[in-house]
Design a protein around this motif. Structure first.
Motif, PDB file in Angstrom:
ATOM      1  N   UNK A  37       0.832  -1.206   0.000  1.00 26.47           N
ATOM      2  CA  UNK A  37       0.000   0.000   0.000  1.00 26.47           C
ATOM      3  C   UNK A  37       0.864   1.252   0.000  1.00 26.47           C
ATOM      4  N   UNK A  38       1.942   1.232   0.766  1.00 27.00           N
ATOM      5  CA  UNK A  38       2.844   2.387   0.815  1.00 27.00           C
ATOM      6  C   UNK A  38       3.430   2.665  -0.562  1.00 27.00           C
ATOM      7  N   UNK A  39       3.818   1.597  -1.268  1.00 24.25           N
ATOM      8  CA  UNK A  39       4.399   1.765  -2.604  1.00 24.25           C
ATOM      9  C   UNK A  39       3.348   2.236  -3.601  1.00 24.25           C
ATOM     10  N   UNK A  40       2.134   1.677  -3.525  1.00 24.59           N
ATOM     11  CA  UNK A  40       1.076   2.031  -4.486  1.00 24.59           C
ATOM     12  C   UNK A  40       0.646   3.482  -4.353  1.00 24.59           C
ATOM     13  N   UNK A  41       0.614   3.995  -3.110  1.00 27.25           N
ATOM     14  CA  UNK A  41       0.131   5.346  -2.877  1.00 27.25           C
ATOM     15  C   UNK A  41       1.246   6.351  -2.626  1.00 27.25           C
ATOM     16  N   UNK A  42       2.490   5.857  -2.737  1.00 27.76           N
ATOM     17  CA  UNK A  42       3.666   6.742  -2.537  1.00 27.76           C
ATOM     18  C   UNK A  42       3.602   7.455  -1.196  1.00 27.76           C
ATOM     19  N   UNK A  43       3.360   6.688  -0.155  1.00 31.81           N
ATOM     20  CA  UNK A  43       3.278   7.229   1.198  1.00 31.81           C
ATOM     21  C   UNK A  43       4.084   6.340   2.138  1.00 31.81           C
ATOM     22  N   UNK A  44       4.261   6.787   3.358  1.00 29.47           N
ATOM     23  CA  UNK A  44       5.031   6.025   4.334  1.00 29.47           C
ATOM     24  C   UNK A  44       4.177   4.933   4.967  1.00 29.47           C
ATOM     25  N   UNK A  45       4.841   3.940   5.574  1.00 29.66           N
ATOM     26  CA  UNK A  45       4.111   2.878   6.265  1.00 29.66           C
ATOM     27  C   UNK A  45       3.350   3.443   7.468  1.00 29.66           C
ATOM     28  N   UNK A  46       3.917   4.473   8.094  1.00 35.93           N
ATOM     29  CA  UNK A  46       3.232   5.121   9.214  1.00 35.93           C
ATOM     30  C   UNK A  46       1.883   5.689   8.760  1.00 35.93           C
TER      31      UNK A  46
END
Length: 364
Positions: A37-46
């Motif tokens: 999900x972090x990679x798909x949405x270009x966001x951090x795991x936090x």
């Protein structure tokens, strides 16, 4: 923030919730991992964890230690809850207390409890309420649709109810795309016709109509008004019709009526969407020094408490609030019991009854 100005965790949460409610993510299905999900949405795991935490608190997903995150198995707890959700546009409105009484009488006698919600006639709130109901153990749903004259934008939520086997019944209107769904209605076209025909038969020829534009009841009452004029050979004039919406119901009818009087529009009667609007119209006309009904006759609709309690008794259409509630409860029970439509014993269309009081009189 993303390009829409929303926090990134909120955007992810909304997307996953939409995927769940639309059925793209099925009950029991494993969600992508936090890393995915972090990679798909270009966001951090936090940020991902923050979004998932909200969904878990709301009951959309469950985390299984060592296995991942899964879409909640909502179907498991739905059978035989003996809860019926009742969603109305308003709770304090003059119609709904008695409507709820009728439903409660039938449902209680059959061992069911009511979960009561209201939308304020907002489709956004209706969507949120439906999302909430999809997370609650309910056996059925009775709903008055919000702004029912406008196409429904959250059909996916009703489709989810269908998918989960949760029957629902519309009351007092239904969306244009869902006219095949079970519903209990008044014959509002006939009601508008009876009021206008009565005025015409009593010598009125210049009849203003005030109708609500964003629900199907307003459209049908206007249709009856038009039918009576045409039948009497009176030319329909769109300039004699005032349309209002939910948001401007307390201001626009009286404002537009005053503007018509300022322009010198010839009027001898006013057909109003309901008793509340009729009361506003009467007050506006009185402030102009006009007498009701000597100068202008005014009709309401619904035969509410204010139709009798006001200084002038309103000529109106009877609204059998408790009966409608009882019919809706009986119909949802039939739907829960999977009674075929052909075998239904519940009347679906209520015929209107004209009640004549002091707000109208023959035109001399």
């Amino acid at each position: 923030m993303d390009t829409s100005g929303k926090a990134k965790y909120f955007t992810l949460m909304e997307q996953l919730k939409e995927d769940i409610l639309s059925g793209r993510i099925q009950a029991g299905e494993k969600l992508p991992s936090e890393n995915e999900l972090a990679a798909s949405f270009s966001i951090s795991r936090h940020t991902v964890r923050k979004a998932l935490s909200i969904l878990e608190n709301e009951g959309y997903i469950t985390a299984r230690h060592g296995k991942g995150t899964f879409c909640s198995e909502r179907m498991i707890h739905r059978n035989n809850s003996h809860n019926i959700a009742v969603v109305t546009t308003y709770l304090s409105d003059y119609i709904f207390p008695r409507l709820i009484q009728g439903m409660d009488r039938v449902l209680t006698a059959n061992g069911y409890s009511i979960i009561l919600k209201n939308t304020g006639n907002s489709r956004t709130i209706e969507a949120k309420v439906l999302q909430e109901m999809l997370n609650k153990p309910i056996d059925g749903l009775i709903i008055e649709p919000s702004k029912s004259q406008i196409l429904c934008k959250h059909l996916n939520l009703y489709e989810m109810l269908d998918q989960y086997g949760i029957p629902y019944v519309f009351i007092q209107g239904s969306y244009p795309q869902m006219l095949d769904k079970p519903r209990i209605l008044m014959d509002d076209c006939q009601g508008g016709y009876l009021l206008t025909k009565y005025l015409i038969e009593n010598g009125h020829k210049h009849i203003v109509g005030i109708f609500k534009a964003d629900d199907s009841q307003g459209a049908q009452r206007h249709l009856g008004y038009t039918k009576a004029l045409q039948e009497a050979g009176i030319l329909y004039d769109p300039e004699m019709v005032i349309w209002f919406h939910t948001e401007d119901r307390r201001i626009k009818p009286a404002l537009m009526l005053n503007q018509m009087l300022d322009k010198g529009v010839n009027m001898d009667a006013v057909v109003c969407y309901n008793d509340q609007i009729a009361t506003l119209a009467i007050n506006a006309l009185k402030e102009r020094g006009l007498s009701i009904p000597e100068d202008i006759s005014v009709t309401g609709y619904d035969n509410s408490m204010i139709a009798e309690a006001g200084q002038i008794g309103l000529t109106t259409i009877a609204h059998p609030q408790e009966k409608l509630g009882e019919m809706a409860a009986e119909l949802i029970l039939e739907q829960i019991q999977k009674v075929p439509l052909a075998d239904s014993k519940v009347e679906r269309l209520i015929q209107p009854e004209l009640i004549v009081r002091q707000s109208t009189c023959p035109k001399t």
